[in-house]
Motif scaffolding. Sequence first.
Motif, PDB file in Angstrom:
ATOM      1  N   SER A  24    -108.015   3.199 -45.401  1.00 48.10           N
ATOM      2  CA  SER A  24    -108.300   4.280 -46.343  1.00 48.10           C
ATOM      3  C   SER A  24    -108.338   5.610 -45.613  1.00 48.10           C
ATOM      4  O   SER A  24    -108.654   5.662 -44.427  1.00 48.10           O
ATOM      5  CB  SER A  24    -109.668   4.084 -47.001  1.00 48.10           C
ATOM      6  N   TYR A  25    -108.031   6.642 -46.317  1.00 52.01           N
ATOM      7  CA  TYR A  25    -108.289   7.999 -45.845  1.00 52.01           C
ATOM      8  C   TYR A  25    -109.230   8.638 -46.851  1.00 52.01           C
ATOM      9  O   TYR A  25    -108.953   8.593 -48.064  1.00 52.01           O
ATOM     10  CB  TYR A  25    -106.997   8.821 -45.758  1.00 52.01           C
ATOM     11  N   ASP A  26    -110.287   9.215 -46.376  1.00 57.74           N
ATOM     12  CA  ASP A  26    -111.266   9.866 -47.263  1.00 57.74           C
ATOM     13  C   ASP A  26    -111.666   8.947 -48.420  1.00 57.74           C
ATOM     14  O   ASP A  26    -111.659   9.351 -49.576  1.00 57.74           O
ATOM     15  CB  ASP A  26    -110.701  11.184 -47.822  1.00 57.74           C
ATOM     16  N   HIS A  27    -111.994   7.706 -48.087  1.00 52.41           N
ATOM     17  CA  HIS A  27    -112.443   6.697 -49.051  1.00 52.41           C
ATOM     18  C   HIS A  27    -111.388   6.321 -50.077  1.00 52.41           C
ATOM     19  O   HIS A  27    -111.689   5.669 -51.078  1.00 52.41           O
ATOM     20  CB  HIS A  27    -113.726   7.152 -49.773  1.00 52.41           C
ATOM     21  N   ARG A  28    -110.171   6.760 -49.882  1.00 52.79           N
ATOM     22  CA  ARG A  28    -109.106   6.369 -50.809  1.00 52.79           C
ATOM     23  C   ARG A  28    -108.199   5.367 -50.081  1.00 52.79           C
ATOM     24  O   ARG A  28    -107.596   5.694 -49.066  1.00 52.79           O
ATOM     25  CB  ARG A  28    -108.290   7.601 -51.217  1.00 52.79           C
ATOM     26  N   PRO A  29    -108.135   4.136 -50.608  1.00 54.05           N
ATOM     27  CA  PRO A  29    -107.312   3.147 -49.901  1.00 54.05           C
ATOM     28  C   PRO A  29    -105.821   3.471 -50.017  1.00 54.05           C
ATOM     29  O   PRO A  29    -105.316   3.716 -51.107  1.00 54.05           O
ATOM     30  CB  PRO A  29    -107.634   1.825 -50.622  1.00 54.05           C
ATOM     31  N   VAL A  30    -105.164   3.504 -48.873  1.00 59.35           N
ATOM     32  CA  VAL A  30    -103.716   3.691 -48.851  1.00 59.35           C
ATOM     33  C   VAL A  30    -103.057   2.313 -48.752  1.00 59.35           C
ATOM     34  O   VAL A  30    -102.103   2.019 -49.456  1.00 59.35           O
ATOM     35  CB  VAL A  30    -103.307   4.577 -47.653  1.00 59.35           C
ATOM     36  N   LEU A  31    -103.625   1.488 -47.861  1.00 51.49           N
ATOM     37  CA  LEU A  31    -103.223   0.087 -47.802  1.00 51.49           C
ATOM     38  C   LEU A  31    -104.421  -0.715 -48.286  1.00 51.49           C
ATOM     39  O   LEU A  31    -105.521  -0.569 -47.769  1.00 51.49           O
ATOM     40  CB  LEU A  31    -102.851  -0.319 -46.361  1.00 51.49           C
ATOM     41  N   GLY A  48     -90.759   2.244 -50.586  1.00 52.37           N
ATOM     42  CA  GLY A  48     -91.863   2.638 -51.463  1.00 52.37           C
ATOM     43  C   GLY A  48     -91.770   4.126 -51.680  1.00 52.37           C
ATOM     44  O   GLY A  48     -91.167   4.843 -50.877  1.00 52.37           O
ATOM     45  N   GLU A  49     -92.394   4.563 -52.779  1.00 49.58           N
ATOM     46  CA  GLU A  49     -92.427   5.988 -53.082  1.00 49.58           C
ATOM     47  C   GLU A  49     -93.015   6.728 -51.894  1.00 49.58           C
ATOM     48  O   GLU A  49     -93.694   6.137 -51.062  1.00 49.58           O
ATOM     49  CB  GLU A  49     -93.360   6.250 -54.278  1.00 49.58           C
ATOM     50  N   SER A  50     -92.834   8.014 -51.887  1.00 48.04           N
ATOM     51  CA  SER A  50     -93.462   8.756 -50.819  1.00 48.04           C
ATOM     52  C   SER A  50     -94.979   8.707 -51.018  1.00 48.04           C
ATOM     53  O   SER A  50     -95.460   8.607 -52.152  1.00 48.04           O
ATOM     54  CB  SER A  50     -92.830  10.140 -50.734  1.00 48.04           C
ATOM     55  N   MET A  51     -95.731   8.657 -49.942  1.00 47.29           N
ATOM     56  CA  MET A  51     -97.187   8.475 -49.903  1.00 47.29           C
ATOM     57  C   MET A  51     -97.635   7.046 -50.206  1.00 47.29           C
ATOM     58  O   MET A  51     -98.817   6.821 -50.482  1.00 47.29           O
ATOM     59  CB  MET A  51     -97.908   9.432 -50.871  1.00 47.29           C
ATOM     60  N   SER A  52     -96.730   6.100 -50.171  1.00 55.88           N
ATOM     61  CA  SER A  52     -97.134   4.718 -50.459  1.00 55.88           C
ATOM     62  C   SER A  52     -97.699   4.014 -49.229  1.00 55.88           C
ATOM     63  O   SER A  52     -98.158   2.875 -49.327  1.00 55.88           O
ATOM     64  CB  SER A  52     -95.953   3.930 -51.037  1.00 55.88           C
ATOM     65  N   GLY A  53     -97.626   4.659 -48.066  1.00 56.76           N
ATOM     66  CA  GLY A  53     -98.256   4.077 -46.879  1.00 56.76           C
ATOM     67  C   GLY A  53     -97.291   3.583 -45.812  1.00 56.76           C
ATOM     68  O   GLY A  53     -97.700   2.919 -44.856  1.00 56.76           O
ATOM     69  N   LYS A  54     -96.017   3.931 -45.931  1.00 58.74           N
ATOM     70  CA  LYS A  54     -95.010   3.448 -44.980  1.00 58.74           C
ATOM     71  C   LYS A  54     -95.314   3.923 -43.549  1.00 58.74           C
ATOM     72  O   LYS A  54     -95.353   3.121 -42.609  1.00 58.74           O
ATOM     73  CB  LYS A  54     -93.608   3.916 -45.400  1.00 58.74           C
ATOM     74  N   SER A  55     -95.519   5.225 -43.420  1.00 57.32           N
ATOM     75  CA  SER A  55     -95.792   5.762 -42.074  1.00 57.32           C
ATOM     76  C   SER A  55     -97.087   5.185 -41.511  1.00 57.32           C
ATOM     77  O   SER A  55     -97.193   4.932 -40.308  1.00 57.32           O
ATOM     78  CB  SER A  55     -95.885   7.293 -42.113  1.00 57.32           C
ATOM     79  N   THR A  56     -98.058   4.986 -42.390  1.00 57.15           N
ATOM     80  CA  THR A  56     -99.330   4.414 -41.947  1.00 57.15           C
ATOM     81  C   THR A  56     -99.125   3.020 -41.358  1.00 57.15           C
ATOM     82  O   THR A  56     -99.702   2.682 -40.319  1.00 57.15           O
ATOM     83  CB  THR A  56    -100.328   4.367 -43.137  1.00 57.15           C
ATOM     84  N   ILE A  57     -98.277   2.228 -41.978  1.00 61.32           N
ATOM     85  CA  ILE A  57     -97.992   0.881 -41.464  1.00 61.32           C
ATOM     86  C   ILE A  57     -97.381   0.970 -40.066  1.00 61.32           C
ATOM     87  O   ILE A  57     -97.780   0.234 -39.151  1.00 61.32           O
ATOM     88  CB  ILE A  57     -97.070   0.109 -42.448  1.00 61.32           C
ATOM     89  N   PHE A  98     -90.710   8.760 -35.275  1.00 62.11           N
ATOM     90  CA  PHE A  98     -91.586   9.111 -36.375  1.00 62.11           C
ATOM     91  C   PHE A  98     -90.985  10.241 -37.181  1.00 62.11           C
ATOM     92  O   PHE A  98     -90.144  10.996 -36.701  1.00 62.11           O
ATOM     93  CB  PHE A  98     -92.977   9.477 -35.866  1.00 62.11           C
ATOM     94  N   GLN A  99     -91.475  10.330 -38.422  1.00 64.98           N
ATOM     95  CA  GLN A  99     -90.953  11.308 -39.354  1.00 64.98           C
ATOM     96  C   GLN A  99     -90.962  12.704 -38.744  1.00 64.98           C
ATOM     97  O   GLN A  99     -90.006  13.447 -38.865  1.00 64.98           O
ATOM     98  CB  GLN A  99     -91.828  11.295 -40.605  1.00 64.98           C
ATOM     99  N   SER A 100     -92.018  13.027 -38.062  1.00 63.78           N
ATOM    100  CA  SER A 100     -92.119  14.366 -37.485  1.00 63.78           C
ATOM    101  C   SER A 100     -91.182  14.509 -36.283  1.00 63.78           C
ATOM    102  O   SER A 100     -90.765  15.610 -35.950  1.00 63.78           O
ATOM    103  CB  SER A 100     -93.550  14.646 -37.061  1.00 63.78           C
TER     104      SER A 100
END
Length: 257
Positions: A24-31, A48-57, A98-100
């Motif tokens: 989670s980030y800021d109490h919001r679960p991403v995965l 997955g859509e953008s912000m679906s957690g791909k980079s996080t994985i 990475f994306q950046s």
Amino acid sequence: MNAELPDRAAASEEIVVFKDVVKSYDHRPVLDGVSFTIRDGEHISLCGESMSGKSTIFKIIAGLVQPESGEVRVFGRDILNIGEREKQKHLQNIAMQFQSGALFDSMTVNENIMFVLDETRHLPKKEKQGRIDHLLKGVNLLSARNKYPYQLSGGMKKRVAVARALAPTPRLALFDEPAAGLDPVTSARIVNLIKDLVAEHQMTIMVSTTDVQLAMRFSTRFILLKNGHVHADAPWPELRDSDDEYARKFLSRALNA
Ligand SMILES: Nc1ncnc2c1ncn2[C@@H]1O[C@H](COP(=O)(O)OP(=O)(O)O)[C@@H](O)[C@H]1O
Ligand SMILES: [Mg+2]
């Protein structure tokens, strides 16, 4: 059982295993309980859509982000519970773009790639330079070898980042939206370079993308994320023909785009 996979894959070594991973980030679960297994030699598209957690994985696989719970094994190692030194070693087995695509600003294009090769491979200098030439040619940047990142366009930087990620040819390569923001010609060139190198060195790869066309060119299997879960995990023809409306829409919308 996945029809597209050779039997070899079913029996081969597990390269990446996620079990009920929560982040989670800021109490919001991403995965929110993500599970999948990737075996040696597989080519996977993480969609997955953008912000679906791909980079996080990807960051979790690389040991750069720590999830709250769940299990992550890479090359059979529990990477959530290893020390700093082991983590550094772990990172050397993974190529990441990475994306950046952060390059070292104080180094030329050639030096950026040489730096990574020096860190991870013990080859004669001449052989390293040969490998760099091959990679730079592949991304059409031979003539930019002595330029610094500030002298390059965004697309050029991305191409350097891809070449740099592939330079050490490790067993597992992660590409985070490798073609995003690139023109079709450059994007095709990068796809071909990645495919050639991956085949040549029998790497396992994961490519994250919102671009289904690109995903189809890379992979035997799609992992489709939605609402923090693995919504589908199958070869794309299977997804296209399935009863799963979200998966079908995701594929067809992107294909018709
Ligand atoms: N370091 C961070 N701090 C706060 N929120 C983050 C951070 N990294 C990612 N997020 C959030 O997590 C969600 C998933 O991000 P990300 O993994 O980048 O998805 P994707 O790569 O699929 O676009 C997004 O809502 C993003 O804003
Ligand atoms: Mg991303």
